[in-house]
Write a protein that holds these residues in place. Sequence first.
Motif, PDB file in Angstrom:
ATOM      1  N   SER A  71       3.315  11.158   2.817  1.00 29.41           N
ATOM      2  CA  SER A  71       2.997   9.735   2.714  1.00 29.41           C
ATOM      3  C   SER A  71       2.046   9.453   1.571  1.00 29.41           C
ATOM      4  CB  SER A  71       2.341   9.227   4.010  1.00 29.41           C
ATOM      5  OG  SER A  71       3.273   9.177   5.026  1.00 29.41           O
ATOM      6  N   GLY A  77       3.711   7.809  -1.531  1.00 34.64           N
ATOM      7  CA  GLY A  77       3.133   6.466  -1.596  1.00 34.64           C
ATOM      8  C   GLY A  77       2.403   6.235  -2.906  1.00 34.64           C
ATOM      9  N   ALA A 121       4.981   5.838  -5.674  1.00 40.84           N
ATOM     10  CA  ALA A 121       5.611   4.516  -5.592  1.00 40.84           C
ATOM     11  C   ALA A 121       4.656   3.436  -6.106  1.00 40.84           C
ATOM     12  CB  ALA A 121       6.024   4.212  -4.153  1.00 40.84           C
ATOM     13  N   ALA A 149       6.225 -10.268  -2.716  1.00 41.07           N
ATOM     14  CA  ALA A 149       6.976  -9.011  -2.674  1.00 41.07           C
ATOM     15  C   ALA A 149       6.104  -7.895  -2.097  1.00 41.07           C
ATOM     16  CB  ALA A 149       7.465  -8.638  -4.065  1.00 41.07           C
ATOM     17  N   MET A 150       4.808  -7.916  -2.461  1.00 38.35           N
ATOM     18  CA  MET A 150       3.895  -6.891  -1.961  1.00 38.35           C
ATOM     19  C   MET A 150       3.771  -6.996  -0.444  1.00 38.35           C
ATOM     20  SD  MET A 150      -0.071  -6.141  -3.061  1.00 38.35           S
ATOM     21  CE  MET A 150      -0.774  -7.556  -2.250  1.00 38.35           C
ATOM     22  N   LEU A 151       3.644  -8.218   0.056  1.00 38.55           N
ATOM     23  CA  LEU A 151       3.564  -8.423   1.500  1.00 38.55           C
ATOM     24  C   LEU A 151       4.843  -7.935   2.177  1.00 38.55           C
ATOM     25  CD1 LEU A 151       1.859 -11.950   1.662  1.00 38.55           C
ATOM     26  CD2 LEU A 151       0.811  -9.700   1.985  1.00 38.55           C
ATOM     27  N   ALA A 152       5.983  -8.180   1.524  1.00 40.38           N
ATOM     28  CA  ALA A 152       7.244  -7.680   2.062  1.00 40.38           C
ATOM     29  C   ALA A 152       7.220  -6.155   2.101  1.00 40.38           C
ATOM     30  CB  ALA A 152       8.417  -8.169   1.206  1.00 40.38           C
ATOM     31  N   GLY A 153       6.662  -5.552   1.062  1.00 40.41           N
ATOM     32  CA  GLY A 153       6.531  -4.095   1.010  1.00 40.41           C
ATOM     33  C   GLY A 153       5.686  -3.577   2.163  1.00 40.41           C
ATOM     34  N   PHE A 154       4.588  -4.274   2.450  1.00 41.25           N
ATOM     35  CA  PHE A 154       3.745  -3.915   3.589  1.00 41.25           C
ATOM     36  C   PHE A 154       4.570  -3.978   4.869  1.00 41.25           C
ATOM     37  CE2 PHE A 154       0.158  -3.353   1.249  1.00 41.25           C
ATOM     38  CZ  PHE A 154      -0.685  -4.431   0.967  1.00 41.25           C
ATOM     39  N   ILE A 203       7.793  -3.773   5.279  1.00 46.13           N
ATOM     40  CA  ILE A 203       8.799  -2.702   5.354  1.00 46.13           C
ATOM     41  C   ILE A 203       8.143  -1.410   5.827  1.00 46.13           C
ATOM     42  CG2 ILE A 203      10.326  -1.214   3.983  1.00 46.13           C
ATOM     43  CD1 ILE A 203      10.839  -3.685   2.191  1.00 46.13           C
ATOM     44  N   HIS A 204       6.972  -1.087   5.267  1.00 49.84           N
ATOM     45  CA  HIS A 204       6.278   0.123   5.679  1.00 49.84           C
ATOM     46  C   HIS A 204       5.913   0.057   7.154  1.00 49.84           C
ATOM     47  CE1 HIS A 204       3.525   3.550   5.684  1.00 49.84           C
ATOM     48  NE2 HIS A 204       2.735   2.790   6.419  1.00 49.84           N
ATOM     49  N   HIS A 205       5.402  -1.076   7.569  1.00 48.11           N
ATOM     50  CA  HIS A 205       4.983  -1.264   8.959  1.00 48.11           C
ATOM     51  C   HIS A 205       6.157  -1.048   9.910  1.00 48.11           C
ATOM     52  CE1 HIS A 205       2.506  -2.829  12.180  1.00 48.11           C
ATOM     53  NE2 HIS A 205       3.437  -3.702  12.494  1.00 48.11           N
ATOM     54  N   ILE A 250       9.033   0.658   9.244  1.00 50.01           N
ATOM     55  CA  ILE A 250       9.470   2.054   9.196  1.00 50.01           C
ATOM     56  C   ILE A 250       8.513   2.943   9.977  1.00 50.01           C
ATOM     57  CG2 ILE A 250       9.836   4.058   7.705  1.00 50.01           C
ATOM     58  CD1 ILE A 250      10.737   2.179   5.520  1.00 50.01           C
ATOM     59  N   PHE A 259      -3.544  -5.559   4.204  1.00 50.90           N
ATOM     60  CA  PHE A 259      -2.620  -5.027   5.203  1.00 50.90           C
ATOM     61  C   PHE A 259      -3.149  -5.232   6.619  1.00 50.90           C
ATOM     62  CE2 PHE A 259       0.969  -2.909   6.562  1.00 50.90           C
ATOM     63  CZ  PHE A 259       0.792  -1.646   7.088  1.00 50.90           C
ATOM     64  N   GLY A 289       6.208  -5.489  -6.952  1.00 47.84           N
ATOM     65  CA  GLY A 289       5.462  -5.886  -5.762  1.00 47.84           C
ATOM     66  C   GLY A 289       5.870  -5.082  -4.539  1.00 47.84           C
ATOM     67  N   LEU A 290       7.173  -4.900  -4.360  1.00 49.21           N
ATOM     68  CA  LEU A 290       7.673  -4.116  -3.224  1.00 49.21           C
ATOM     69  C   LEU A 290       7.115  -2.699  -3.281  1.00 49.21           C
ATOM     70  CD1 LEU A 290      11.416  -5.235  -3.048  1.00 49.21           C
ATOM     71  CD2 LEU A 290       9.699  -5.502  -1.232  1.00 49.21           C
ATOM     72  N   LEU A 291       7.166  -2.103  -4.477  1.00 50.08           N
ATOM     73  CA  LEU A 291       6.678  -0.728  -4.629  1.00 50.08           C
ATOM     74  C   LEU A 291       5.174  -0.633  -4.383  1.00 50.08           C
ATOM     75  CD1 LEU A 291       8.759   0.378  -7.730  1.00 50.08           C
ATOM     76  CD2 LEU A 291       8.901   1.346  -5.431  1.00 50.08           C
ATOM     77  N   GLY A 313       3.412  -2.638  -2.497  1.00 54.71           N
ATOM     78  CA  GLY A 313       3.186  -2.842  -1.068  1.00 54.71           C
ATOM     79  C   GLY A 313       3.533  -1.605  -0.260  1.00 54.71           C
ATOM     80  N   LEU A 314       4.730  -1.099  -0.448  1.00 52.92           N
ATOM     81  CA  LEU A 314       5.184   0.102   0.253  1.00 52.92           C
ATOM     82  C   LEU A 314       4.295   1.297  -0.075  1.00 52.92           C
ATOM     83  CD1 LEU A 314       9.061   0.564   0.114  1.00 52.92           C
ATOM     84  CD2 LEU A 314       7.549   1.158   2.002  1.00 52.92           C
ATOM     85  N   GLY A 315       4.049   1.463  -1.359  1.00 55.49           N
ATOM     86  CA  GLY A 315       3.282   2.612  -1.825  1.00 55.49           C
ATOM     87  C   GLY A 315       1.853   2.637  -1.318  1.00 55.49           C
ATOM     88  N   ALA A 331       0.615   1.062   1.236  1.00 56.41           N
ATOM     89  CA  ALA A 331       0.589   1.185   2.691  1.00 56.41           C
ATOM     90  C   ALA A 331       0.807   2.649   3.087  1.00 56.41           C
ATOM     91  CB  ALA A 331       1.650   0.287   3.319  1.00 56.41           C
ATOM     92  N   SER A 332       1.734   3.322   2.430  1.00 56.66           N
ATOM     93  CA  SER A 332       1.989   4.731   2.729  1.00 56.66           C
ATOM     94  C   SER A 332       0.812   5.615   2.357  1.00 56.66           C
ATOM     95  CB  SER A 332       3.212   5.243   1.962  1.00 56.66           C
ATOM     96  OG  SER A 332       4.357   4.547   2.335  1.00 56.66           O
ATOM     97  N   ALA A 333       0.268   5.355   1.181  1.00 58.96           N
ATOM     98  CA  ALA A 333      -0.823   6.189   0.674  1.00 58.96           C
ATOM     99  C   ALA A 333      -2.165   5.792   1.277  1.00 58.96           C
ATOM    100  CB  ALA A 333      -0.901   6.083  -0.845  1.00 58.96           C
TER     101      ALA A 333
END
Lengths: 148, 145
Positions: free
Chosen positions: A90, A94, A97, A129-134, A136-138, A140, B42, B91-93, B95-97, B99-101
């Motif tokens: 992660s 992460g 990414a 988009a960042m919030l959407a990314g959050f 998606i992580h949440h 998953i 987050f 933005g997606l990357l 956010g995902l990144g 949150a994961s890290a």
Amino acid sequence: MADDNKHFLQTIAALVSGLVFGAGLILAGMANPEKVIGFLDITGSWDPSLAFVMGGALIVSVLAFYRARKQGDYAGNIIELPDTTLINKSLVLGSIAFGIGWGLVGICPGPALVLIGSFNKSSVVFVLAMLAGFGIHHTIAGRKSGQS
Amino acid sequence: MSLDVENFTPLNSLAGGLLIGMAVSVLLLINGKIAGVSGIIFQSLKAQPGKGHWRYAFLAGMVLAPVLWRLFHQLPPITVESDYAVLIVAGLLVGLGTASANGCTSGHGICGLARFSRRSIVATLLFMATAMLVVFVRRHAGWGG
């Protein structure tokens, strides 16, 4: 009553912290994505400014964390900080990414907020988009641990 | 590689960094919290009745900073990507990144490094190197468009 005062103090302190953080980003030029990319463009025309920002921030922060470790917070209470040292998938994936996203537009979460406050249109798209990314992580992460 | 003398702002950047350091110190020593912006955003989205006020206050401060700044000075110029597709992917990357890290440039790059955290050192090296590679590829390897 003491609890109410403490709550008020901490809320004000957090607000002030945010204001000063934002001001620092603006002064440092870090709220301008082009300038951030100038630092990331190490093989091109390189702008080392970001290194100076981090240097300045670290000088003060190292002292603060040292104080926190030795004597706790302003009232001497122990501060509980995350103490995991695990370097796992992660963290690695992460970070990669995040690095790709940051490298693409030169915006990371802090500056994104300052850009929102500067009424910058691009930042609104980025933050959504960042919030959407959050999200998606949440989702998953929730599925992985067996929660619905 | 050449030094971008025109845009390099050693003093302002150092001063800005000192301010950021002070902000980190206040949040740490008065609130006992780490100023990791991705984490704060987050966590603020997860409704926590009664306990999350400091997050909203901090985030409000960051958004308000340029608003107050404008009362006294012009904001520095902002040049940013305008292609919505790129912004959305980025933005997606991010956010995902993050949150994961479990952190970003402030959480890992400043707070984590200031604590000499192994996790943060690894995270910071990775996202810095990756971001630099992406910029190289876009600007100098003809993939940028």
